[in-house]
Design a protein around this motif. Structure first.
Motif, PDB file in Angstrom:
ATOM      1  N   TYR A  28       0.722  -1.168  -0.009  1.00  7.93           N
ATOM      2  CA  TYR A  28      -0.186   0.000   0.100  1.00  7.93           C
ATOM      3  C   TYR A  28       1.036   1.054   0.029  1.00  7.93           C
ATOM      4  O   TYR A  28       1.962   1.195   0.365  1.00  7.93           O
ATOM      5  CB  TYR A  28      -1.065  -0.016   1.338  1.00  7.93           C
ATOM      6  CG  TYR A  28      -1.591  -1.246   1.432  1.00  7.93           C
ATOM      7  CD1 TYR A  28      -2.623  -1.553   0.674  1.00  7.93           C
ATOM      8  CD2 TYR A  28      -1.097  -2.012   2.529  1.00  7.93           C
ATOM      9  CE1 TYR A  28      -3.193  -2.944   0.904  1.00  7.93           C
ATOM     10  CE2 TYR A  28      -1.943  -3.438   2.715  1.00  7.93           C
ATOM     11  CZ  TYR A  28      -2.894  -3.751   2.087  1.00  7.93           C
ATOM     12  OH  TYR A  28      -3.683  -4.792   2.218  1.00  7.93           O
ATOM     13  N   PRO A  70      -5.585  -0.153   4.452  1.00  6.48           N
ATOM     14  CA  PRO A  70      -6.696  -0.363   5.319  1.00  6.48           C
ATOM     15  C   PRO A  70      -6.512   0.515   6.512  1.00  6.48           C
ATOM     16  O   PRO A  70      -5.679   1.029   7.145  1.00  6.48           O
ATOM     17  CB  PRO A  70      -6.078  -1.861   5.871  1.00  6.48           C
ATOM     18  CG  PRO A  70      -4.600  -1.959   5.415  1.00  6.48           C
ATOM     19  CD  PRO A  70      -4.480  -1.268   4.176  1.00  6.48           C
ATOM     20  N   GLY A  71      -7.886   0.950   6.833  1.00  7.25           N
ATOM     21  CA  GLY A  71      -7.961   1.684   8.275  1.00  7.25           C
ATOM     22  C   GLY A  71      -7.912   3.155   7.663  1.00  7.25           C
ATOM     23  O   GLY A  71      -8.409   4.053   8.697  1.00  7.25           O
ATOM     24  N   ALA A  74     -11.273   5.068   7.745  1.00  8.96           N
ATOM     25  CA  ALA A  74     -12.066   5.002   8.937  1.00  8.96           C
ATOM     26  C   ALA A  74     -11.268   6.059   9.916  1.00  8.96           C
ATOM     27  O   ALA A  74     -11.746   6.933  10.717  1.00  8.96           O
ATOM     28  CB  ALA A  74     -11.910   3.729   9.528  1.00  8.96           C
ATOM     29  N   GLU A  75     -10.072   5.971   9.834  1.00  6.84           N
ATOM     30  CA  GLU A  75      -9.204   7.055  10.692  1.00  6.84           C
ATOM     31  C   GLU A  75      -9.674   8.550  10.186  1.00  6.84           C
ATOM     32  O   GLU A  75      -9.969   9.481  11.062  1.00  6.84           O
ATOM     33  CB  GLU A  75      -7.546   6.857  10.489  1.00  6.84           C
ATOM     34  CG  GLU A  75      -7.142   5.662  11.012  1.00  6.84           C
ATOM     35  CD  GLU A  75      -7.121   5.497  12.601  1.00  6.84           C
ATOM     36  OE1 GLU A  75      -8.059   5.686  13.255  1.00  6.84           O
ATOM     37  OE2 GLU A  75      -5.809   5.214  12.983  1.00  6.84           O
ATOM     38  N   TYR A  93     -16.638   6.220   7.088  1.00  6.44           N
ATOM     39  CA  TYR A  93     -17.091   4.818   7.626  1.00  6.44           C
ATOM     40  C   TYR A  93     -17.319   3.730   6.559  1.00  6.44           C
ATOM     41  O   TYR A  93     -17.164   2.424   6.604  1.00  6.44           O
ATOM     42  CB  TYR A  93     -17.698   4.773   8.815  1.00  6.44           C
ATOM     43  CG  TYR A  93     -17.282   5.458  10.041  1.00  6.44           C
ATOM     44  CD1 TYR A  93     -15.774   5.441  10.365  1.00  6.44           C
ATOM     45  CD2 TYR A  93     -17.819   6.126  10.943  1.00  6.44           C
ATOM     46  CE1 TYR A  93     -15.250   6.015  11.283  1.00  6.44           C
ATOM     47  CE2 TYR A  93     -17.181   6.756  12.189  1.00  6.44           C
ATOM     48  CZ  TYR A  93     -15.936   6.812  12.016  1.00  6.44           C
ATOM     49  OH  TYR A  93     -15.544   7.344  13.301  1.00  6.44           O
ATOM     50  N   GLU A  96     -14.690   2.645   4.242  1.00  4.80           N
ATOM     51  CA  GLU A  96     -14.020   1.503   4.732  1.00  4.80           C
ATOM     52  C   GLU A  96     -14.599   0.303   4.793  1.00  4.80           C
ATOM     53  O   GLU A  96     -14.111  -0.588   4.442  1.00  4.80           O
ATOM     54  CB  GLU A  96     -13.630   2.136   6.263  1.00  4.80           C
ATOM     55  CG  GLU A  96     -12.702   0.932   7.069  1.00  4.80           C
ATOM     56  CD  GLU A  96     -11.261   1.138   6.963  1.00  4.80           C
ATOM     57  OE1 GLU A  96     -10.779   2.352   6.310  1.00  4.80           O
ATOM     58  OE2 GLU A  96     -10.722   0.164   7.060  1.00  4.80           O
ATOM     59  N   TRP A 100     -13.015  -3.013   2.879  1.00  7.61           N
ATOM     60  CA  TRP A 100     -12.438  -3.909   3.754  1.00  7.61           C
ATOM     61  C   TRP A 100     -13.415  -4.677   4.350  1.00  7.61           C
ATOM     62  O   TRP A 100     -13.879  -3.978   5.368  1.00  7.61           O
ATOM     63  CB  TRP A 100     -11.395  -3.401   4.581  1.00  7.61           C
ATOM     64  CG  TRP A 100     -10.438  -2.438   4.080  1.00  7.61           C
ATOM     65  CD1 TRP A 100     -10.236  -1.130   3.670  1.00  7.61           C
ATOM     66  CD2 TRP A 100      -9.097  -3.135   3.230  1.00  7.61           C
ATOM     67  NE1 TRP A 100      -9.066  -0.702   3.095  1.00  7.61           N
ATOM     68  CE2 TRP A 100      -8.543  -2.110   2.853  1.00  7.61           C
ATOM     69  CE3 TRP A 100      -8.591  -4.299   3.063  1.00  7.61           C
ATOM     70  CZ2 TRP A 100      -7.273  -2.256   2.200  1.00  7.61           C
ATOM     71  CZ3 TRP A 100      -7.543  -4.530   2.303  1.00  7.61           C
ATOM     72  CH2 TRP A 100      -6.787  -3.339   2.014  1.00  7.61           C
ATOM     73  N   PRO A 101     -13.851  -5.829   3.905  1.00  2.00           N
ATOM     74  CA  PRO A 101     -14.923  -6.641   4.636  1.00  2.00           C
ATOM     75  C   PRO A 101     -14.688  -6.967   5.909  1.00  2.00           C
ATOM     76  O   PRO A 101     -15.488  -7.173   6.734  1.00  2.00           O
ATOM     77  CB  PRO A 101     -15.003  -7.940   3.748  1.00  2.00           C
ATOM     78  CG  PRO A 101     -13.894  -7.905   2.881  1.00  2.00           C
ATOM     79  CD  PRO A 101     -13.350  -6.415   2.574  1.00  2.00           C
ATOM     80  N   GLU A 102     -13.517  -6.896   6.569  1.00  2.00           N
ATOM     81  CA  GLU A 102     -13.070  -7.141   7.835  1.00  2.00           C
ATOM     82  C   GLU A 102     -13.622  -6.186   8.887  1.00  2.00           C
ATOM     83  O   GLU A 102     -13.671  -6.350   9.902  1.00  2.00           O
ATOM     84  CB  GLU A 102     -11.522  -7.350   8.087  1.00  2.00           C
ATOM     85  CG  GLU A 102     -10.943  -8.583   7.156  1.00  2.00           C
ATOM     86  CD  GLU A 102     -10.461  -8.377   5.762  1.00  2.00           C
ATOM     87  OE1 GLU A 102     -11.027  -7.230   5.382  1.00  2.00           O
ATOM     88  OE2 GLU A 102      -9.842  -9.197   5.083  1.00  2.00           O
ATOM     89  N   SER A 103     -13.655  -4.979   8.354  1.00  6.46           N
ATOM     90  CA  SER A 103     -14.175  -3.785   9.134  1.00  6.46           C
ATOM     91  C   SER A 103     -15.610  -3.750   9.206  1.00  6.46           C
ATOM     92  O   SER A 103     -16.057  -2.839  10.035  1.00  6.46           O
ATOM     93  CB  SER A 103     -13.491  -2.542   8.355  1.00  6.46           C
ATOM     94  OG  SER A 103     -14.421  -2.368   7.359  1.00  6.46           O
ATOM     95  N   LEU A 106     -17.229  -3.409  13.113  1.00  4.44           N
ATOM     96  CA  LEU A 106     -16.933  -2.075  13.580  1.00  4.44           C
ATOM     97  C   LEU A 106     -17.556  -0.892  12.881  1.00  4.44           C
ATOM     98  O   LEU A 106     -18.073   0.059  13.374  1.00  4.44           O
ATOM     99  CB  LEU A 106     -15.556  -1.883  13.770  1.00  4.44           C
ATOM    100  CG  LEU A 106     -14.892  -0.691  14.512  1.00  4.44           C
ATOM    101  CD1 LEU A 106     -15.268  -0.481  15.738  1.00  4.44           C
ATOM    102  CD2 LEU A 106     -13.422  -0.488  14.041  1.00  4.44           C
ATOM    103  N   MET A 107     -17.500  -0.877  11.494  1.00  3.64           N
ATOM    104  CA  MET A 107     -17.950   0.286  10.995  1.00  3.64           C
ATOM    105  C   MET A 107     -19.498   0.276  11.161  1.00  3.64           C
ATOM    106  O   MET A 107     -19.956   1.404  11.307  1.00  3.64           O
ATOM    107  CB  MET A 107     -17.666   0.075   9.489  1.00  3.64           C
ATOM    108  CG  MET A 107     -16.261   0.200   8.857  1.00  3.64           C
ATOM    109  SD  MET A 107     -15.529   1.760   9.758  1.00  3.64           S
ATOM    110  CE  MET A 107     -14.007   1.176  10.758  1.00  3.64           C
TER     111      MET A 107
END
Lengths: 126, 214
Positions: A28, A70-71, A74-75, A93, A96, A100-103, A106-107
């Motif tokens: 990245y 990644p992130g 969101a940051e 959000y 994000e 990124w499906p992993e998020s 949280l999102m």
């Protein structure tokens, strides 16, 4: 002239050798994210610069059709939220979440919380 | 022609250098079984005297882990969320069941770091800066899947001796004074992370996004 070219290639190769193993090939582009985060911890007044720096970087990545690391969305969203802009926060959000499906877990809860705050018209503490 | 030979030589070094023989690896079967895709990095426990150390450390952990191929939860957002839940200190956060934290964020694994050392020792003319971290990764079911300790030390050496002892002494004193005024822990911290996650014998396996690149 030919020698000069070879010399340049040689220097480039040497540089690659010296840095190649330590950094490997990057997945990245971070746009100075870690340095900006560090600066904002060191001096909270730099939060504005952090937000602007991330805005620029994200815009650059999107314009070049490159995946944002990644992130970072969101940051940026959290920086908007802390500055009192819930709408922009939710937009970030959501990006994000899509990138990124992993998020997703949280999102989703962050987005729901902003919605709740907005209906309660609560002031966001920065 | 001379250059060409040299270049081929160098190229060989470049191509083979990174694939050097692995040192004795620790057992990573627990990590591989858990096969985390995402890592939640929580604020560190601070055993040093520098109150800023946990935040500074936090800013260095995302890049090496994400470049290793994992989704790393945005550390500053995670910190913000934890604060909203009433968790401000590393001690407090590390005491929570890892399962609870992982569930709250939807993370596959949680990374806990304890700062053992983050200090500058002032001798007469040189300063030694030291960082030492305990790293521990726990899967969402509470199983510890990886741990490591890494320390890094830097003390400015007066390698480029001028041949004049007085000049050397002044140069050393100046470099010590600069370090004393603002010891820079970041490069040391970044090196420690790089060794522990990527280069060292106990490095973590590649995550899904790095594997997809290969």
């Amino acid at each position: 002239m030919k020698n000069l070219h070879l010399k340049i290639i040689l220097m480039a190769l040497l540089g690659l050798f010296l840095t190649g193993c330590a950094t490997r090939s990057g997945l990245y582009q971070w746009g100075g994210y870690d340095a900006m985060l560090y600066q904002s911890y060191k001096n909270p007044e730099k939060a504005v610069e952090f937000r602007q720096g991330l805005e620029l970087h994200v815009a650059k990545m999107e314009a070049a059709n490159q995946k944002v690391a990644p992130g970072l969305y969101a940051e940026l969203g959290t920086l908007y939220l802390q500055a009192g802009d819930g709408t922009k926060a939710v937009a970030m959000y959501t990006k994000e979440r899509e990138a990124w499906p992993e998020s997703r877990g949280l999102m989703d809860s962050l987005i729901n919380n902003v919605a709740k705050r907005n209906t309660a018209k609560a002031e966001v503490k920065s | 022609m001379k250059y060409l030979n040299l270049m081929v030589c160098l190229l060989t070094v470049v191509l083979t250098g990174c694939a050097s023989a692995p040192a004795a690896k620790k057992d990573l079967s627990a990590f591989n079984t858990a096969a985390p895709r995402s890592i939640l990095v929580v604020p560190a426990i601070n055993k040093s005297l520098d109150v800023d150390a946990p935040n500074y450390l936090l800013s260095t952990l995302t890049v090496p882990l994400a470049e290793k191929g994992f989704y790393v939860f945005p550390v500053n957002t995670a910190k913000f969320v934890l604060e909203q839940e009433g968790f401000y200190e590393g001690e407090q956060i590390h005491q929570q069941p890892p399962e609870t934290l992982a569930h709250l964020f939807g993370a596959d694994a949680v990374l806990y770091v304890t700062i053992q050392r983050w200090d500058a020792k002032y001798a007469l003319i040189t300063t030694t800066v030291t960082v030492e971290f305990d790293y521990r990764m726990v899967a969402k079911d509470g199983t510890e899947i990886w741990k490591a300790t890494q320390s890094m030390q830097y003390s400015p050496q007066n390698n480029n001796s001028s041949g004049n002892p007085l000049v050397d002494l002044i140069a050393t004193a100046i470099s010590a004074a600069i370090t004393r005024a603002a010891p820079n822990y970041l490069p040391l911290t970044q090196q420690a992370n790089q060794v522990v996650f990527v280069l060292g014998p106990n490095a973590i396996p590649n995550g899904p996004y790095r594997k997809a690149q290969q």
